[in-house]
Write an enzyme that holds these catalytic residues in place. Structure first.
Site, PDB file in Angstrom:
ATOM      1  N   GLN A 195       0.392  -9.798  -6.198  1.00  0.00           N
ATOM      2  CA  GLN A 195      -0.180 -11.147  -6.262  1.00  0.00           C
ATOM      3  C   GLN A 195       0.628 -12.067  -7.174  1.00  0.00           C
ATOM      4  O   GLN A 195       0.467 -13.288  -7.123  1.00  0.00           O
ATOM      5  CB  GLN A 195      -1.643 -11.081  -6.737  1.00  0.00           C
ATOM      6  CG  GLN A 195      -2.563 -10.331  -5.794  1.00  0.00           C
ATOM      7  CD  GLN A 195      -2.807 -11.072  -4.475  1.00  0.00           C
ATOM      8  OE1 GLN A 195      -2.469 -12.242  -4.314  1.00  0.00           O
ATOM      9  NE2 GLN A 195      -3.388 -10.376  -3.506  1.00  0.00           N
ATOM     10  N   THR A 251      14.730   4.050  11.188  1.00  0.00           N
ATOM     11  CA  THR A 251      15.440   2.799  11.458  1.00  0.00           C
ATOM     12  C   THR A 251      14.650   1.628  10.878  1.00  0.00           C
ATOM     13  O   THR A 251      13.438   1.532  11.053  1.00  0.00           O
ATOM     14  CB  THR A 251      15.638   2.634  12.987  1.00  0.00           C
ATOM     15  OG1 THR A 251      16.357   3.767  13.446  1.00  0.00           O
ATOM     16  CG2 THR A 251      16.400   1.362  13.307  1.00  0.00           C
ATOM     17  N   SER A 282       4.706  -7.212  -1.810  1.00  0.00           N
ATOM     18  CA  SER A 282       4.354  -7.275  -0.387  1.00  0.00           C
ATOM     19  C   SER A 282       4.781  -8.624   0.172  1.00  0.00           C
ATOM     20  O   SER A 282       4.597  -9.656  -0.485  1.00  0.00           O
ATOM     21  CB  SER A 282       2.841  -7.107  -0.249  1.00  0.00           C
ATOM     22  OG  SER A 282       2.460  -7.198   1.099  1.00  0.00           O
ATOM     23  N   ALA A 283       5.333  -8.624   1.397  1.00  0.00           N
ATOM     24  CA  ALA A 283       5.850  -9.871   1.971  1.00  0.00           C
ATOM     25  C   ALA A 283       4.744 -10.859   2.331  1.00  0.00           C
ATOM     26  O   ALA A 283       4.896 -12.061   2.151  1.00  0.00           O
ATOM     27  CB  ALA A 283       6.672  -9.555   3.221  1.00  0.00           C
ATOM     28  N   HIS A 284       3.612 -10.344   2.845  1.00  0.00           N
ATOM     29  CA  HIS A 284       2.673 -11.294   3.456  1.00  0.00           C
ATOM     30  C   HIS A 284       1.874 -12.103   2.456  1.00  0.00           C
ATOM     31  O   HIS A 284       1.191 -13.045   2.833  1.00  0.00           O
ATOM     32  CB  HIS A 284       1.757 -10.579   4.466  1.00  0.00           C
ATOM     33  CG  HIS A 284       0.714  -9.678   3.889  1.00  0.00           C
ATOM     34  ND1 HIS A 284      -0.582 -10.074   3.721  1.00  0.00           N
ATOM     35  CD2 HIS A 284       0.778  -8.396   3.456  1.00  0.00           C
ATOM     36  CE1 HIS A 284      -1.288  -9.045   3.224  1.00  0.00           C
ATOM     37  NE2 HIS A 284      -0.486  -8.035   3.053  1.00  0.00           N
ATOM     38  N   THR A 318       0.842  -1.195   0.000  1.00  0.00           N
ATOM     39  CA  THR A 318       0.000   0.000   0.000  1.00  0.00           C
ATOM     40  C   THR A 318       0.877   1.244   0.000  1.00  0.00           C
ATOM     41  O   THR A 318       0.698   2.165  -0.809  1.00  0.00           O
ATOM     42  CB  THR A 318      -0.935  -0.001   1.231  1.00  0.00           C
ATOM     43  OG1 THR A 318      -1.840  -1.096   1.105  1.00  0.00           O
ATOM     44  CG2 THR A 318      -1.710   1.300   1.350  1.00  0.00           C
ATOM     45  N   ASN A 368      -5.867  -9.355  -7.792  1.00  0.00           N
ATOM     46  CA  ASN A 368      -6.083 -10.013  -6.505  1.00  0.00           C
ATOM     47  C   ASN A 368      -7.417 -10.731  -6.417  1.00  0.00           C
ATOM     48  O   ASN A 368      -7.564 -11.682  -5.673  1.00  0.00           O
ATOM     49  CB  ASN A 368      -5.945  -9.013  -5.342  1.00  0.00           C
ATOM     50  CG  ASN A 368      -6.681  -7.724  -5.586  1.00  0.00           C
ATOM     51  OD1 ASN A 368      -6.544  -7.100  -6.631  1.00  0.00           O
ATOM     52  ND2 ASN A 368      -7.485  -7.318  -4.620  1.00  0.00           N
ATOM     53  N   CYS A 419      -9.464  -6.689   1.438  1.00  0.00           N
ATOM     54  CA  CYS A 419      -9.181  -5.320   1.863  1.00  0.00           C
ATOM     55  C   CYS A 419     -10.469  -4.528   2.007  1.00  0.00           C
ATOM     56  O   CYS A 419     -10.521  -3.549   2.720  1.00  0.00           O
ATOM     57  CB  CYS A 419      -8.280  -4.610   0.852  1.00  0.00           C
ATOM     58  SG  CYS A 419      -6.869  -5.595   0.365  1.00  0.00           S
TER      59      CYS A 419
HETATM   60  N1  PMP Z   1      -1.928  -4.621  -4.257  1.00  0.00           N
HETATM   61  C1  PMP Z   1      -2.596  -5.779  -4.337  1.00  0.00           C
HETATM   62  C2  PMP Z   1      -2.908  -6.333  -5.693  1.00  0.00           C
HETATM   63  C3  PMP Z   1      -2.997  -6.443  -3.188  1.00  0.00           C
HETATM   64  O1  PMP Z   1      -3.679  -7.586  -3.286  1.00  0.00           O
HETATM   65  C4  PMP Z   1      -2.692  -5.886  -1.926  1.00  0.00           C
HETATM   66  C5  PMP Z   1      -3.112  -6.560  -0.636  1.00  0.00           C
HETATM   67  N2  PMP Z   1      -4.496  -6.758  -0.542  1.00  0.00           N
HETATM   68  C6  PMP Z   1      -1.979  -4.680  -1.891  1.00  0.00           C
HETATM   69  C7  PMP Z   1      -1.617  -4.073  -3.070  1.00  0.00           C
HETATM   70  C8  PMP Z   1      -1.618  -4.013  -0.589  1.00  0.00           C
HETATM   71  O2  PMP Z   1      -0.560  -4.700   0.025  1.00  0.00           O
HETATM   72  P1  PMP Z   1      -0.250  -4.511   1.585  1.00  0.00           P
HETATM   73  O3  PMP Z   1      -1.206  -5.402   2.311  1.00  0.00           O
HETATM   74  O4  PMP Z   1       1.182  -4.972   1.739  1.00  0.00           O
HETATM   75  O5  PMP Z   1      -0.395  -3.087   1.915  1.00  0.00           O
END
Ligand code: PMP
Length: 380
Positions: free
Chosen positions: A179, A237, A199-201, A73, A151, A324
């Site tokens: 994605q 940091t 994005s890592a998660h 984001t 996504n 989201c």
């Molecule tokens: N872009 C896409 C296509 C996503 O699916 C997401 C997460 N839903 C994001 C951006 C945002 O990533 P983050 O959760 O790391 O802010």
């Protein structure tokens, strides 16, 4: 006995990989500040720079092109909030791309999307050509934003062709590859993109850490000023443990990318079974190139929200549109941008698989699916 849960919402977030957890736990005990010159500081710096190399390797970039952020984001908002003359983008983008383009200080030009979820190449070429640029406008003043994979639907965009068209018109291109990273091979070096966000998660790293990939030589204004961290682009940091977890997850994801052939066949099997049971089911984007793990299934006449709750009660985690935006009952903006009708935009559920998904998970989904469709049909 509690029923085992079946997690099929990997596009919302992926379970933490054991390698990422181990790297984070170890990094939590690294006491130094990466900016300090002593041994403790150098050790923390090593963790950050090793992770930078691992993330760079996953996306085919140079380590010096990776800027760590608090997530995708932040990276998306950062790029899209720059002083662009115009931003060309489609309505299927993530809200973190769309929101900054709505801020009003830049002109947003919408790109049409086909019902298959793919941005129309001919329309893209003519829209980029038809801008009526004032003479003397420097190249690089306008941005084309085109996500790698969606996504909600998993639909993959024709990045190479889009970059070629944009570069011909002197535009720079950013791709939200959140994605796609770890699921399909990415080669930032050869892509011609100026920027990419990850994005890592989504790939088994921790939440709250991501990266903006900035091609070497591409202008970028600092997000946060203060200390000299992240090439003076993002002061503060570093979140060493999260960065180390991101690096380990990226490394594991890169090694495992071949396993997506298995995941794709699980996904295809699930869709075939769904269609056999419910011929009215629509696989959104099913005819387009897609990420191997994502299925967007519309069951007209059944609200996605009700279906998601029923799946949850049956022990299966799936989502309605983008996680989201869950919490509010809204039709999917992605499906609406594809020109799909309201019954479809309000009924589509997203099923997303990952490296530890098994045939048993698919069977659990199908058992719940039969139960839910049968129950709704009886109640109707
Ligand atoms: N872009 C896409 C296509 C996503 O699916 C997401 C997460 N839903 C994001 C951006 C945002 O990533 P983050 O959760 O790391 O802010």
């Amino acid at each position: 006995m509690t029923r085992p849960r079946t997690y099929l919402d990997w596009n919302a977030t992926a379970p933490l990989r054991p390698q990422a957890r181990a790297a984070m736990v170890a990094a939590l005990d690294a006491i130094g500040n990466p900016s300090s010159v002593h041994a403790e500081g150098r050790h923390a710096r090593r963790l950050v720079e090793d992770a930078r190399e691992q993330v760079a390797a996953l996306v085919g970039a140079q380590p010096g092109e990776v800027v760590f952020t608090s997530g995708a984001t932040e990276a998306n908002v950062w790029v899209h909030s720059r002083a662009w003359r115009r931003i060309f983008c489609a309505g299927i983008e993530h809200p973190s791309v769309l929101a900054p383009t709505e801020a009003g200080h830049t002109q947003r030009i919408a790109l049409p999307v086909g019902r298959d979820g793919v941005v129309d190449r001919d329309a893209l070429a003519s829209i980029l050509a038809a801008r009526g640029e004032a003479t003397g406008t420097p190249p690089g003043a306008s941005l084309l934003s085109l996500q790698w994979g969606n996504n909600e639907t998993g639909v993959i965009q024709p990045i190479a062709e889009a970059v070629e068209i944009a570069v011909r018109h002197g535009d720079v291109v950013v791709s939200d590859a959140v994605q796609a990273a770890g699921r399909v091979p990415l080669d930032f070096a050869r892509s011609g993109l100026a920027y990419m966000t990850v994005s890592a998660h989504k790939l088994g790293g921790p939440k709250g850490i991501g990266a903006l990939i900035v091609r070497s030589g591409t202008p970028m204004s600092p997000l946060l000023t203060g200390g000299g961290q992240e090439r003076r682009l993002r002061a503060g940091t570093e979140n060493v443990a999260a960065i180390a977890g991101f690096g380990a997850a990226a490394d594991a994801a890169a090694r495992e990318i071949g396993s997506y052939a298995r995941i794709e066949s699980l996904r295809d099997g699930l869709e075939a079974e769904v269609r056999a049971i419910e011929p009215k089911a629509l696989i959104v984007g099913g005819g387009a190139p897609r990420l191997p793990n994502t299925s967007c299934i519309a069951l007209p006449s059944r609200s996605a929200e009700t279906a998601v709750v029923a799946f949850d009660l049956a022990g299966v985690a799936v989502s309605a549109g983008a996680a989201c935006s869950s919490g509010k009952v809204a039709a999917s903006h992605v499906l609406a941008a594809m020109g799909l009708s309201e019954p479809i935009t309000r009924s589509a559920i997203r099923v997303s698989l990952g490296p530890t998904t098994t045939q048993e998970d698919i069977a659990a989904f199908m058992a719940a699916f039969m139960d839910i469709t049968g129950r709704v049909a009886r109640a109707a």
